[in-house]
Design a protein around this motif. Sequence first.
Motif: not given
Lengths: 417, 164
Positions: B100-104, B81-85, B54-59, B3-4
């Motif tokens: 079906g929403l990938p989480l990291i 495309g993914a949430v990174v937290a 697009d990627v959401i990045v949070a705390g 994913l980009k």
Amino acid sequence: MGFTFAEKVLAKKSGKDKVAAGEIVTVTPDRILSHDNTAAISRIFQQLGRNKVVHPDKIVIVLDHCVPAANEKHALNHKVIREFVTEQGIKGFYDVGTGICHQVLPEKGYAFPGSLILGSDSHTTTYGAFGAFATGIGRSEAAVLWATNQLWLRIPETYRIEVEGIFPPWVSAKDLILHIIGELGADGALYKAVEFRGPTIENMSIAGRMVLCNMAVEMGAKIGYVLPDKKTSQWLGPRVKNNYEVITSDSDAAYERVIRYNVNHMPPQVACPHQVDNVKAIDKVSGTQIHQALLGTCTNGRMEDLEVAASILKGKRIASGVRLLVFPASWEVYREAWNKGILLQLAEAGAIIMNPGCGPCLGAHEGVLAPGEVCLSTANRNFRGRMGCRDAFIYLASPATVAASALKGHITDVRSL
Amino acid sequence: MLLKGKVWKYGDDINTDVIFPGKYTYTITDPEEMAKHSLEDLDPAFASGVSRGDVIVAGKNFGCGSSREQAATCLKYAGVGAVVAKSFSRIFFRNAINAGLPLIQSADAPDRIKPNEVVTIDFEKGELTCEEGVFTFRPLPEEVMGILQSGGLIPYTRKLLETE
Ligand code: SF4
């Protein structure tokens, strides 16, 4: 090494001899709860290619979130749900006016020690007050449970919160849980089972224990839990018809953390906008002007809450410019408060007595806020936009603090009256 | 899966009320319509500006609060495309996987990723690449991965029921 309550109950519900924290198991619940979101769940259920729910007797549905319907869309939503429960033969259905699900389930005998209750509502944790393992799930998961009677759960690690001391006058379970959340943070117990133990909890009413377990989710907990005792069995006695087994943690269970509190000198607490863990002692916020005061919700809409507010407001008049909305948590509470003259005392003090239900707690109707307005509420959440307006401000406190503040027109230390 | 996507960066304790306002929970049923209200009370520019992938990045504690599944559904349909937290609230975690929403989950990456930069995520390798370097993350547990790979809980369960 012994096992925790969470490990023991989930081993039983997944048909295993023993399980340990961190494992993922497939469980079958005793109860599956949903509310106004049932129509949406039934639409998801249809996508699963099944016509009939497998265990209609496990399903409990309470209409509470927007009751009576605020507009045509909500009315249609309710109608779809009524048709669905008839078609599926679901007997555990409680229509508009019965109350908030988290009050109605215990009242009707669905929550009992050792039971596993999964509900598509985050405050399902409330039933831990009766020694149940109860936690929130999503709508799709409720639909899958209707179709399969199974769901995966991760066995949580357990925190033990030991509370001792005697509450000062006017300070209650709500102040304690706000204080704990303020200290541990909104993620302070993320994924954890939280057991509330100690002499203060033993002395606490069932209603107070429900406040603690209700708000355990506000620090991320998977469940709250209070050891069932004589008070519990007395409360449940006339309500629960089936047998149940009390499940408790072994004395040598592995707790991940033990945290201690003493309430002897605890002042009233207030959660400030826009986070539940933004908690301050009352003296830091007293004087803040309010426009609306809300007494009710699944956190603090019970008899003892209305009584404490009435004891403060009886024979007096709330400040001009303040609207005080009172929502008894259920019809049972409403009826008792009516009979005891509590509702009359509140009404005479200027309160607007509303119907049992969630009211404006989630911002749908019955008292939403305007930009710039401030509400002091006995609810459990103060997120931006929660009461229908992103530019309003919500403070959370105990019923006593809300009543005292309605009287004065600003956030008030009830001990100063 | 690779994913980009462009980063939308937010802080700690992003709750479900600001992701999808409670007032819409019983009135909006179409997921495309839900998408138009995603993050409405947090970042009014998000719904109109977000692009597929697009990627959401949070705390920490992303998705705390209500159990409302729409908080995950709206982001999925908005194209995220993914949430990174740093961590996720438990019900949101379940809802996202089920939608079906990938989480990291990554303790350090969120602090190092800059707003608006483009990141690349390799889900198989468990690698996230941003301007500051490569961060590794632990893949999801097997049981959970199966649901995500089927496209969510509903397709996963349907398959299960069909083979019964
Ligand atoms: S009273 Fe508020 S928190 Fe409780 S179930 Fe209703 S909407 Fe949710």
